[in-house]
Motif scaffolding. Structure first.
Motif, PDB file in Angstrom:
ATOM      1  N   LYS A 179     -42.753  18.877 -11.449  1.00 13.46           N
ATOM      2  CA  LYS A 179     -43.017  18.530 -13.013  1.00 13.46           C
ATOM      3  C   LYS A 179     -44.130  19.633 -13.281  1.00 13.46           C
ATOM      4  N   LEU A 180     -44.487  19.968 -12.403  1.00  9.30           N
ATOM      5  CA  LEU A 180     -45.622  21.453 -12.805  1.00  9.30           C
ATOM      6  C   LEU A 180     -44.866  22.913 -13.133  1.00  9.30           C
ATOM      7  N   LYS A 181     -43.459  23.445 -13.090  1.00  4.42           N
ATOM      8  CA  LYS A 181     -42.792  23.739 -13.967  1.00  4.42           C
ATOM      9  C   LYS A 181     -42.461  23.464 -15.080  1.00  4.42           C
ATOM     10  N   ASP A 182     -41.324  22.405 -15.310  1.00  2.29           N
ATOM     11  CA  ASP A 182     -41.777  21.384 -16.250  1.00  2.29           C
ATOM     12  C   ASP A 182     -42.690  22.174 -17.696  1.00  2.29           C
ATOM     13  N   THR A 183     -43.799  21.673 -16.936  1.00  6.22           N
ATOM     14  CA  THR A 183     -45.233  21.895 -17.734  1.00  6.22           C
ATOM     15  C   THR A 183     -45.309  23.300 -17.782  1.00  6.22           C
ATOM     16  N   ILE A 184     -45.584  24.017 -17.114  1.00  3.29           N
ATOM     17  CA  ILE A 184     -45.182  25.208 -17.014  1.00  3.29           C
ATOM     18  C   ILE A 184     -44.714  26.466 -18.431  1.00  3.29           C
ATOM     19  N   PHE A 185     -43.353  25.165 -17.961  1.00  4.35           N
ATOM     20  CA  PHE A 185     -42.090  26.122 -19.123  1.00  4.35           C
ATOM     21  C   PHE A 185     -43.157  25.898 -20.551  1.00  4.35           C
ATOM     22  N   SER A 186     -43.190  24.139 -20.218  1.00  2.04           N
ATOM     23  CA  SER A 186     -43.573  24.201 -21.610  1.00  2.04           C
ATOM     24  C   SER A 186     -44.293  24.264 -22.616  1.00  2.04           C
ATOM     25  N   VAL A 187     -45.296  25.118 -21.938  1.00  2.00           N
ATOM     26  CA  VAL A 187     -46.904  25.247 -21.960  1.00  2.00           C
ATOM     27  C   VAL A 187     -46.262  26.714 -22.100  1.00  2.00           C
ATOM     28  N   SER A 188     -45.649  27.374 -21.705  1.00  2.00           N
ATOM     29  CA  SER A 188     -45.094  29.151 -21.916  1.00  2.00           C
ATOM     30  C   SER A 188     -44.482  29.065 -23.614  1.00  2.00           C
ATOM     31  N   GLU A 189     -43.629  27.755 -23.745  1.00  2.00           N
ATOM     32  CA  GLU A 189     -43.100  28.421 -24.971  1.00  2.00           C
ATOM     33  C   GLU A 189     -43.666  27.905 -26.277  1.00  2.00           C
ATOM     34  N   SER A 190     -45.227  27.080 -25.892  1.00  2.00           N
ATOM     35  CA  SER A 190     -45.798  26.413 -26.887  1.00  2.00           C
ATOM     36  C   SER A 190     -46.862  28.278 -27.532  1.00  2.00           C
ATOM     37  N   LEU A 191     -47.369  28.687 -25.948  1.00  2.00           N
ATOM     38  CA  LEU A 191     -48.379  29.537 -26.740  1.00  2.00           C
ATOM     39  C   LEU A 191     -47.221  30.459 -26.597  1.00  2.00           C
ATOM     40  N   GLY A 192     -46.514  30.632 -26.956  1.00  2.00           N
ATOM     41  CA  GLY A 192     -45.109  31.614 -27.290  1.00  2.00           C
ATOM     42  C   GLY A 192     -45.502  31.538 -28.918  1.00  2.00           C
ATOM     43  N   LYS A 193     -45.114  30.682 -29.360  1.00  2.00           N
ATOM     44  CA  LYS A 193     -44.707  30.278 -30.446  1.00  2.00           C
ATOM     45  C   LYS A 193     -46.008  29.972 -31.760  1.00  2.00           C
ATOM     46  N   ALA A 194     -47.801  29.647 -30.708  1.00  2.00           N
ATOM     47  CA  ALA A 194     -48.455  29.874 -30.697  1.00  2.00           C
ATOM     48  C   ALA A 194     -49.146  31.013 -31.207  1.00  2.00           C
ATOM     49  N   LYS A 195     -49.247  32.390 -29.754  1.00  2.00           N
ATOM     50  CA  LYS A 195     -48.460  33.852 -30.236  1.00  2.00           C
ATOM     51  C   LYS A 195     -48.206  34.100 -31.868  1.00  2.00           C
TER      52      LYS A 195
END
Length: 545
Positions: A179-195
């Motif tokens: 679940k942590l891996k999935d969360t990290i991946f999701s957050v990283s993807e969102s962060l990349g888009k936000a950046k």
């Protein structure tokens, strides 16, 4: 002999009879034993049969529960069998819920809410199984009551299973890791888009022309058109080619920014009349720039000239113009990189810095200043620094693994890999003292043009002025003390004010330029105090500084 034989036969007959009697006795014994076991079993069954059940009675448990279920089966009472199964399911889930509650109790405060939910659920199960209203007074079950009871138990069982399923994520380490891996991946993807979105928005805000700047340029051009007699061209004076003076090069299309650079230099100079400014702009802004400095002459007797890029004929016919046009043509074909869309990267003004010896052939040294800097101290000490035969004097920006050559150049390309050290320290443009004699000796302009030609397809570096500068002046750069040039006021809100106040030059590199609304307030006043607010067009265009 005859007597002997008879005696022998008589003895055999007696042995057979004895054996028969022994076998008969054994059979009687076995029969009696089975009869006794049957009587005992029946007796146990009769004595363990439950008495008539009243509405206060509870179902038996343990061994008695087994006998109870046996009699329910023997009596073929489907309601009682169903009741027994419901009780069993409820008791099983009581055990399960208590187990999870015990584990949650070990985790203490982290799962106190969950612990309370498990405890409450176990209590609800216990209260449910002890309800007294399942049986009528005659000991028979009421089917409607049983149906309601079964529904309540199933509802609680469903809720318990749901809670247990959710709790497994807390107690199961593998589930938590996944679940942590999935969360990290999701957050990283969102962060990349936000950046990307943030960078695009910031770039648009930084590179678009503010209304006040546009207004100022229009007012200045209008003044030129309205009063052409006031702005006739003047012949250049000898000071612009005098190598004994302190010469500055400023390349910009921003009138107000150039005026701040010049005013800040002059106001902090000990001998301002020895300072000479060479301002170069594009054809569109040259008229406005000239009108400004004619209306607001440089103070302290300093000297200033304004020229357009087109005034340097060698640039129009040389490799510089050809290379620039080829570069901009390639940029328009590739819109994938935001850096390529930066107007500064595509501006000829950004490439002039590589032609300083050709632009000022009689000078020995020149100080290059960007238009987003503010000078806070006298800079004549830069001309006294011994560059030890190097061409470029600049402040290095590397720390740790950051701002190394590997961040600016493509070291997977064999040409880059063979000739440069990926760990070499990068330096900053914005305030650079150049030894033009050493430049000519090292043929740096030719080096620049050669590498630009090799990078036609942009496989060596992405479009920008710093990477070719790092290449052109590789091993030809003298590191200056960091107090000469403090960077980051256009993006870093954490710069020490002591460091800023001690700096000779502060640089608003980044998107948050001081003349924009997105500028950082803690640094903005360091720039605005050099704005000429007495200039009538500044007041009319409502700069709000």
């Amino acid at each position: 002999m005859a007597i002997a034989v008879r005696s022998s036969r008589g003895g055999g007959s007696g042995g057979v009879g004895a054996g028969f009697r022994s076998l008969f006795s054994y059979r009687i014994f076995i029969s009696a034993l089975f009869s006794l076991l049957f009587i005992v079993t029946v007796s146990v069954l009769l004595t363990s049969r439950p008495p008539p059940t009243h509405h206060h009675s509870r179902p038996p448990s343990g061994a008695n529960a087994y006998m109870h279920r046996t009699f329910l089966a023997l009596n073929s009472d489907p309601l009682k069998t169903r009741l027994d199964l419901i009780y069993k399911q409820a008791n099983d889930h009581i055990t399960l819920v208590k187990t999870y509650a015990a584990y949650a109790r070990k985790l203490k405060l982290e799962n106190s809410k969950q612990l309370k939910m498990f405890d409450d659920l176990a209590k609800n199960f216990s209260d449910l199984t002890s309800k007294p209203s399942l049986f009528e007074t005659d000991g028979n079950l009421d089917e409607d009551v049983l149906r309601q009871f079964e529904k309540e138990v199933k509802d609680r069982v469903k809720f318990a299973r749901l809670m247990v399923a959710e709790s497994k994520e807390t107690y199961d380490n593998q589930l938590k890791i996944q679940k942590l891996k999935d969360t990290i991946f999701s957050v990283s993807e969102s962060l990349g888009k936000a950046k990307k979105n943030g960078a695009l928005a910031s770039s648009i805000a930084a590179k678009s022309i503010p209304k006040s700047l546009h207004c100022l340029a229009m007012r200045l051009v209008e003044e030129r058109i309205s009063h052409p007699e006031r702005y006739k061209e003047e012949s250049p004076t000898a000071e612009f080619e005098d190598p004994s003076l302190y010469h500055y090069a400023v390349f910009s299309d921003n009138v107000i920014a150039v005026s701040v650079v010049v005013r800040s230099v002059v106001k902090n100079a000990e001998e301002p009349w020895k300072h000479v400014f060479h301002v170069v702009t594009d054809r569109m802004n040259v008229a406005a720039m000239k009108v400004w400095f004619r209306m607001r002459p440089v103070e302290g007797g300093a000297h200033l000239e304004v020229k357009a890029v087109e005034d340097y004929s060698f640039l129009n016919s040389s490799y510089a113009q050809f290379n620039f046009e080829k570069t901009t043509e390639n940029v328009t074909k590739d819109g994938s990189n935001m850096k390529l869309k930066n107007p500064e990267s595509m501006s000829m003004l950004n490439h002039l810095r590589f032609y300083l010896p050709e632009m000022y052939p009689k000078l020995h040294k020149i100080l290059l200043l960007d238009d987003d800097v503010v000078v806070q101290k006298d800079l004549t000490g830069l001309w006294k620094i011994d560059l030890a035969g190097k061409v470029n004097g600049a402040v290095e920006t590397c720390f740790g693994s950051f701002h190394r050559f590997s961040q600016y150049l493509n070291f997977t390309h064999p040409l880059i890999k063979e000739r440069f050290n990926p760990k070499a320290c990068a330096w900053a443009y914005g305030m650079n003292i150049f030894d033009l004699d050493a430049w000519r000796r090292e043929k740096c302009t030719e080096t620049y043009e050669e590498w630009q030609n090799l990078n036609e397809d942009r496989t060596l570096w992405k479009l920008d002025a710093l990477p070719p500068g790092l290449i052109t002046f590789y091993s030809l750069t003298k590191s200056l003390d960091k107090s000469w040039h403090v960077l980051g006021l256009g993006y870093n809100p954490s710069i020490s004010m002591d460091e800023i106040n001690n700096a000779a030059v502060i640089h608003y590199n980044g998107n948050m330029k001081p003349w924009l609304d997105i500028a950082m307030n803690q640094y903005k006043n360091l720039w605005t105090k050099y704005v000429d607010n007495d200039m009538e067009f500044v007041q009319m265009c409502n700069f709000g500084v």
